[in-house]
Design an enzyme around this catalytic site. Structure first.
Site, short mmCIF file in Angstrom:
data_model
loop_
_atom_site.label_atom_id
_atom_site.label_comp_id
_atom_site.label_asym_id
_atom_site.label_seq_id
_atom_site.Cartn_x
_atom_site.Cartn_y
_atom_site.Cartn_z
CB ALA A 46 79.02 68.58 21.59
CG PHE A 91 79.13 78.88 28.51
CD1 PHE A 91 80.41 78.57 28.05
CD2 PHE A 91 78.56 80.09 28.12
CE1 PHE A 91 81.11 79.46 27.24
CE2 PHE A 91 79.25 80.98 27.30
CZ PHE A 91 80.53 80.67 26.86
CB CYS A 131 81.64 82.13 38.15
SG CYS A 131 82.48 81.21 36.87
CG ASP A 135 79.35 72.54 28.05
OD1 ASP A 135 79.00 73.13 29.10
OD2 ASP A 135 80.52 72.15 27.85
CB SER A 136 83.12 73.36 24.22
OG SER A 136 83.53 73.52 25.55
NE ARG A 150 71.26 75.44 37.68
CZ ARG A 150 72.09 74.80 38.49
NH1 ARG A 150 71.67 74.37 39.67
NH2 ARG A 150 73.33 74.58 38.14
N1 SAH Z 1 75.57 76.82 33.60
C1 SAH Z 1 76.11 75.61 34.16
C2 SAH Z 1 77.55 75.76 34.61
C3 SAH Z 1 78.51 76.23 33.55
S1 SAH Z 1 80.16 75.78 33.83
C4 SAH Z 1 75.22 75.12 35.28
O1 SAH Z 1 74.24 75.78 35.64
O2 SAH Z 1 75.47 74.03 35.79
C5 SAH Z 1 80.93 76.25 32.36
C6 SAH Z 1 80.75 75.28 31.19
O3 SAH Z 1 81.25 75.91 30.03
C7 SAH Z 1 81.50 73.97 31.31
O4 SAH Z 1 80.58 72.89 31.23
C8 SAH Z 1 82.45 73.93 30.10
O5 SAH Z 1 82.52 72.66 29.48
C9 SAH Z 1 81.79 74.92 29.17
N2 SAH Z 1 82.69 75.61 28.22
C10 SAH Z 1 83.94 76.08 28.44
N3 SAH Z 1 84.40 76.74 27.35
C11 SAH Z 1 83.42 76.66 26.41
C12 SAH Z 1 83.29 77.16 25.07
N4 SAH Z 1 84.26 77.87 24.50
N5 SAH Z 1 82.12 76.93 24.43
C13 SAH Z 1 81.13 76.22 25.00
N6 SAH Z 1 81.21 75.74 26.27
C14 SAH Z 1 82.33 75.94 26.95
#
Ligand code: SAH
Length: 392
Positions: free
Chosen positions: A275, A226, A336, A248-249, A210
């Site tokens: 969302a 995400f 990850c 984010d979903s 970040r």
């Molecule tokens: N980048 C974030 C961590 C990501 S964790 C940070 O720095 O804190 C992964 C995220 O992806 C979760 O919040 C989950 O809700 C989201 N996610 C999972 N599948 C998804 C999709 N198909 N579309 C959008 N978001 C999604």
């Protein structure tokens, strides 16, 4: 404590300090062990090898020590004190502008099955094995002894224990109970929902990445895909981004990212959150709408057998970003999944770049931060990898 005799020759990897005993290496177990019990591991000729937690599955013992010692309060305190020293040495603990760090990263801190994240005066503890679950009160007491400033220890293992062993008390405060809910990371503040949030409430492992993004953000239109609690978004805003869109979903995540932007940059009109499903959003967005895109999806492969599909998933996702990113754009892309290697991930991104026909160069190769250390004898501990790419 139960006693385990290994088959002849099966002590070799343990002599090199690999911290797992696989079930196929076992010749004989003294008793009918119950999951989580301490096990004394002996070579075929009876020489002492290690002590660890017994568990059901292909990994039968997770080694706590290669010394013949008691696993007691003194043991836990010693391990935790070393972990804290290491965090001070790397400059994430004991700072006024950063109270958020991982104190214990399982095998990387010689404490297999245990994760502890610290947020100011609150520690969130997670057990990934029944043995660590059984030890939770001892570990919490040792944690308080090593970090007397802690006011809350929240134990949160409902989703991390290996299977529904129905142990009870998988989520509870072991100390305090009035967790103050603001974490500080590099001077930025975040609400943490440790009671209901994912993992320990925050993705501590992206701190360095970040920070790096902050230095690329100036004047750019940023898409943080995400986003979860919006870590990358808040750094991008501080870095002088022109606009930041968070996707984010999960609508809960979107509430969190909005709250975190408001906490740091009240009323800042540069930020919007959506969302929506990532693939749908990427499909529908205008070409060249963004010149800095972050892709930080959840692990696509939780196990080795999901590997092929996971690699395809990374290729598909990155291809959408390459197709749409503005010329001169920067892509921060991550995986990850522990089961996907650095080379496999890079190959998936290579394939995506080739499919899109864009010219791409690698500016930086990213990984997990120092407070998620990798035990050199346990390469399985490496999981987070990322690339910073420049797209002509
Ligand atoms: N980048 C974030 C961590 C990501 S964790 C940070 O720095 O804190 C992964 C995220 O992806 C979760 O919040 C989950 O809700 C989201 N996610 C999972 N599948 C998804 C999709 N198909 N579309 C959008 N978001 C999604």
């Amino acid at each position: 404590m139960i006693t385990i005799h290994l088959k002849r020759g099966k002590e070799e990897s343990l002599r090199r300090f690999h911290p797992w005993v696989f079930s196929g290496a076992i010749q004989h177990i003294s008793d009918h062990p119950s999951e989580g019990e301490l096990a004394r591991v002996l070579a075929a000729d009876g020489t002492f090898i290690a002590i660890g937690h017994w568990q059901v599955g292909s990994i039968a013992v997770r080694v706590l020590t290669f010394a013949d010692e008691s696993i007691d309060g003194r043991f836990w305190q010693q391990r935790l004190a070393v972990a804290l020293d290491v965090r001070r040495a790397m400059g994430v603990a004991g700072r006024s502008d950063n109270n958020t760090f991982r104190l214990v990263h399982g095998e990387g801190d010689n404490l297999p099955g245990l994760v502890v994240d610290v947020y100011g005066a609150t520690a969130v503890m997670q057990a990934h094995s029944v043995g660590m679950h059984e030890a939770r009160h001892e570990v919490a007491a040792a944690l308080k002894a090593v970090m007397p400033e802690l006011r809350n220890i929240y134990y949160k293992s409902e989703t991390t224990l290996p299977f529904k062993a129905d142990l009870g008390q998988e989520n509870e405060f072991l100390l305090g109970g009035d967790a103050d809910d603001v974490a500080v990371e590099n001077g930025l503040r975040f609400h943490i929902d440790w009671l209901r949030g994912q993992k320990t409430g925050f993705f501590v492992d992206q701190r360095d990445n970040r920070s790096l993004l902050e230095h690329y953000a100036s004047g750019r239109r940023v898409l943080n895909m995400f986003c979860y609690t919006g870590g990358f978004s808040v750094y991008a805003l501080r870095g002088g981004a022109q606009v930041v869109h968070s996707v984010d979903s999960s609508s809960k995540a979107i509430d969190l990212v909005r709250a975190n932007v408001e906490l740091n940059f009240p009323g800042d009109g540069r930020h919007e959150a959506f969302a929506e499903d990532a693939f749908r959003f990427l499909q529908q967005m205008e070409p060249s709408a963004y010149d800095l895109i972050v892709l930080d999806p959840p692990a696509f492969a939780k196990h080795k057998d999901a590997l092929r599909n996971a690699i395809k998933g990374y290729t598909r996702l990155n291809a959408r970003a390459f197709e749409k990113i503005a010329a001169g754009g920067i892509l921060f892309t991550f995986s990850c999944s522990q089961a996907v290697s650095k080379d496999q991930f890079r190959m998936a991104v290579f394939t995506a770049a080739a499919q899109s026909g864009r010219r791409v160069r690698i500016l930086a190769q990213l990984h997990q931060p120092a407070d998620h250390p990798i035990n050199i004898y346990h390469p399985e501990g490496e999981y987070l990898k990322g690339l910073v790419l420049y797209v002509d």
